[in-house]
Design an enzyme around this catalytic site. Structure first.
Site, PDB file in Angstrom:
ATOM      1  CD  GLU A 312      -2.882   1.350   0.316  1.00  0.00           C
ATOM      2  OE1 GLU A 312      -3.596   0.356   0.119  1.00  0.00           O
ATOM      3  OE2 GLU A 312      -3.033   2.415  -0.300  1.00  0.00           O
ATOM      4  CG  ASP A 316      -0.838   4.965  -0.615  1.00  0.00           C
ATOM      5  OD1 ASP A 316      -1.615   4.628  -1.514  1.00  0.00           O
ATOM      6  OD2 ASP A 316      -1.040   4.722   0.598  1.00  0.00           O
ATOM      7  CB  SER A 548      -5.306   1.656  -2.874  1.00  0.00           C
ATOM      8  OG  SER A 548      -5.653   1.218  -1.617  1.00  0.00           O
TER       9      SER A 548
END
Ligand code: NAG
Ligand code: NAG
Ligand code: NAG
Ligand code: NAG
Length: 633
Positions: A312, A316, A548
């Site tokens: 993640e 990001d 995401s």
């Protein structure tokens, strides 16, 4: 079994009445909060021992909170002469601090019920009353019965899921009382409401999957670095081409942007380097993020290689730094392992802090030496994890209010809308007829805090197979872009025009109107490409995706808008929803009109012309968005 419980409960109430009548008559009670059933995974084990001590916390209602929308629109409505004049923390605290009347009313009630004044502790800022009471005292005060509940994992909690009652004259002074109906004590990576979005595998990702994780590695020879084949691998160049995003940043020394992660989810610095070299060469040499640990002693570990931990954060930061370049520092807010947003909110606003504000020790856990208002805020904050809107409404309302107060200080919160279409993110739950979250089919269950009207919820899009960046994007097919209507937050006025228009068009399509609450806040607000996203994870080129990915992309775009406003001596854009839904911003988004967001055993909602609960207003058209925001005061 059930009968004997009921009997005990009734006897308890009779005894209360007798006791109280000895001194002064009890106040009539009304129901304050309840749950239809214990949360999934919990069941009542036995009545709680009457002598067990409960740390009762009574969160007082904040002053002027019913004016929050008016105050916010005064500074966020593009037609307001005060647009962009964000409030100072002092103004926020001074305006919303609970009144003396509220704390005194609750104190007097407790005293009337036989709780000595010296036992009651009022927080410094008058926001929270705490008192240690026995279970039998709590049952009398709240006209309820306490049970010990057990979770599937063996942990136990004391609570009263079926509800508690407060005197009529006290209700208007209290937001919530704990421990009562707010279960879901923070358990590591297990709470149904606060799951982190995982990067998803391209091959086996489908909307039915509950916990997509892992990534599929791609041979370097199959990696496209330019804005071609964006249907097969969406790269930084694809996003630039899709959204015409070629900003020239000049205020990086004072502009701020941050991403929220949970503990251990740090990016890998080596992955970032490989990513930038391949996909954003001009950003090579970018510094690692500024690490801000909140309620954690964690030190950043930018050398971690476990894909489950880094996917993640890798995604990001690769997207955000890849898009913003090497001059703009990006902050990593590590909010600990609980995944409670309250810790983040506390760290920005001391008045919201544990025992002084919105925290619920039952949900958030208790943190010694909690960070209160001492952490640097960012103009833009990207949050890629969400969960079903199935926490107690009073808790979500209080947390949402806090997002609202912080946004009035000029912060833009961007929150992923979820990856399970109209079902809850990560665990695919829907609502049974009695309001309980259950595996589908059932009524749609959107995600919180995306449904909070003070955050901007970001959905996902894709370039269709065989199409290019010059063709209109569609809703993603690999998963459902999270969307729908809140059952807790009513439709805010800024959405009225466009949501009504959608609902009117929807009349011709087949979505069962009993499955969603058309009077609720609609999400998402906006969208950005979310599949099939190129990332480098644990040294491998990978295809991942989800809202995401969409959220940091949109966050980077808002950060670039802020940069340009700062250059003109203007303020950052803060809560953008009132502006982007206005007629002024009509040309600032590419409308997405193709696709659906399946879930709960249905096709979900169709994307249609104008706003829709799949892709919101659409994807950004950066030059137009910039033009409109620069035209505002
Ligand atoms: C309640 O009891 C705990 C543990 O004994 C103590 O730390 C706390 O200060 C007490 N709170 C109040 C309001 O008396
Ligand atoms: C990365 O590639 C290596 C070698 O091909 C492989 O063993 C590993 O499982 C891959 N990691 C991921 C996350 O796919
Ligand atoms: C529908 O949403 C409103 C808030 O807009 C809420 O007050 C109401 O309880 C919801 N109805 C149901 C059935 O969830
Ligand atoms: C609509 O989306 C589907 C994928 O869901 C795609 O195959 C199709 O080409 C799109 N149609 C148009 C008109 O864009």
């Amino acid at each position: 079994m059930l009968t004997s419980h009921t009997l005990l409960c009734l006897l308890g109430v009779v005894a209360t009445l007798t006791n109280a009548l000895g001194s002064s008559p009890p106040f009539p009670r009304i129901l304050h909060e309840r749950r239809m059933a214990p949360p999934l995974g919990w069941h009542p084990l036995r009545r709680a021992d009457p002598d067990t001590i409960l740390p009762l916390s009574i969160a007082l209602r904040q002053s002027n909170i019913h004016h929050l929308d008016d105050y916010l629109f005064d500074v966020a409505d593009p037609d307001s002469p005060n647009y962009g004049r964000w409030w100072t923390p002092e103004q926020i605290i001074g305006t919303f601090q609970p009144s003396l009347e509220s704390s005194e009313t609750v104190r007097e009630w407790l005293f009337h019920e036989g709780i000595d004044a010296h036992r009651v502790d009022l927080s410094k800022d008058r926001a929270y009353l705490r008192v240690n009471v026995s279970v039998s005292e709590a049952e009398r005060l709240l006209a309820t019965s306490y049970y010990v509940y057990q979770h599937e994992d063996g942990s136990e909690e004391v609570g009263c899921h079926h509800g508690y009652h407060l005197p009529e004259h006290v209700v208007e002074h209290v937001d919530l009382v704990t421990p009562t109906v707010h279960f879901e004590k923070v358990r590591l990576h297990a709470h149904a409401g606060r799951r982190k979005r995982s990067a998803a595998a391209a091959s086996d990702y489908s909307w039915q999957m509950r916990r997509p994780q892992g990534v599929s590695a791609t041979k370097p020879s199959m990696v496209y670095a330019h804005a071609e084949n964006c249907d097969k691998m969406a790269t930084i160049d694809c996003f630039r081409a899709l959204y015409n995003f070629y900003p020239k940043l000049t205020q990086t020394h004072r502009n701020t942007v941050g991403v929220v992660e949970t503990t251990g989810n740090d990016l890998n610095g080596n992955d970032l380097d490989i990513f930038l070299k391949k996909f954003s060469p001009a950003a090579v040499g970018a510094q690692l993020p500024t690490f801000v640990g909140i309620d954690t002693d964690d030190k950043p570990d930018f050398g971690e290689t476990d894909p489950n931990l880094i996917s993640e954060a890798d995604l990001d930061f690769e997207l955000m730094i890849g898009l913003l370049g090497k001059e703009q520092k990006v902050t990593l807010y590590d909010i600990g392992q609980s995944g409670s947003f309250n810790f983040l909110l506390d760290a920005f606003d001391a008045s919201y802090c544990s025992f002084e504000g919105g925290d619920d020790p039952e949900i958030d856990g208790v943190v010694p030496n909690e960070d209160c208002g001492d952490k640097p805020r960012s103009n833009v904050i990207s949050i890629s994890f969400v969960g079903g809107e199935d926490l107690p409404p009073a808790y979500m309302q209080r947390q949402c209010t806090e997002f609202g107060k912080l946004s009035m200080m000029g912060i833009t919160f961007l929150v992923a809308s979820g990856d399970d279409g109209v079902a809850s993110n990560g665990d695919n739950l829907c609502l049974a007829a009695n309001g309980t979250p259950v595996p589908g089919p059932g009524a749609f269950l959107p995600n919180f805090p995306a449904t909070c009207p003070y955050v901007t919820a970001v959905g996902a899009t894709q370039v269709d197979p065989g199409k290019s960046v010059h063709d209109p994007e569609s809703a993603p097919t690999a998963f459902g872009s999270g969307g729908g209507f809140s059952n807790v937050f009513p439709r805010p006025s800024f959405q009225e025009r466009l949501v009504q228009r959608y609902l009117a068009q929807l009349g011709r399509h087949a979505v069962d109107p009993t499955l969603f609450n058309s009077s609720g806040r609609g999400i998402p607000d906006v969208a950005a490409n979310g599949f099939p996203t190129a990332a480098v994870i644990a040294g491998n080129y990978s295809i991942v995706g989800g809202t995401s990915a969409s959220t940091p992309i949109f966050a980077a775009i808002v950060a670039a808008v802020n940069d340009a406003r700062l250059a003109l001596g203007k303020s950052p854009v803060g809560p953008i929803n009132p502006a982007i839904y206005s007629i002024l911003f009509t040309g600032a988004f590419h409308d997405v009109t193709n696709g659906t967001n399946p879930g709960c055993g249905t096709n979900g909602f169709p994307a249609l012309a104008g706003w829709d609960p799949v892709t919101g207003l659409g994807t950004p058209n950066f030059p137009q968005l910039l033009l409109q925001f620069l035209a505002l005061p």
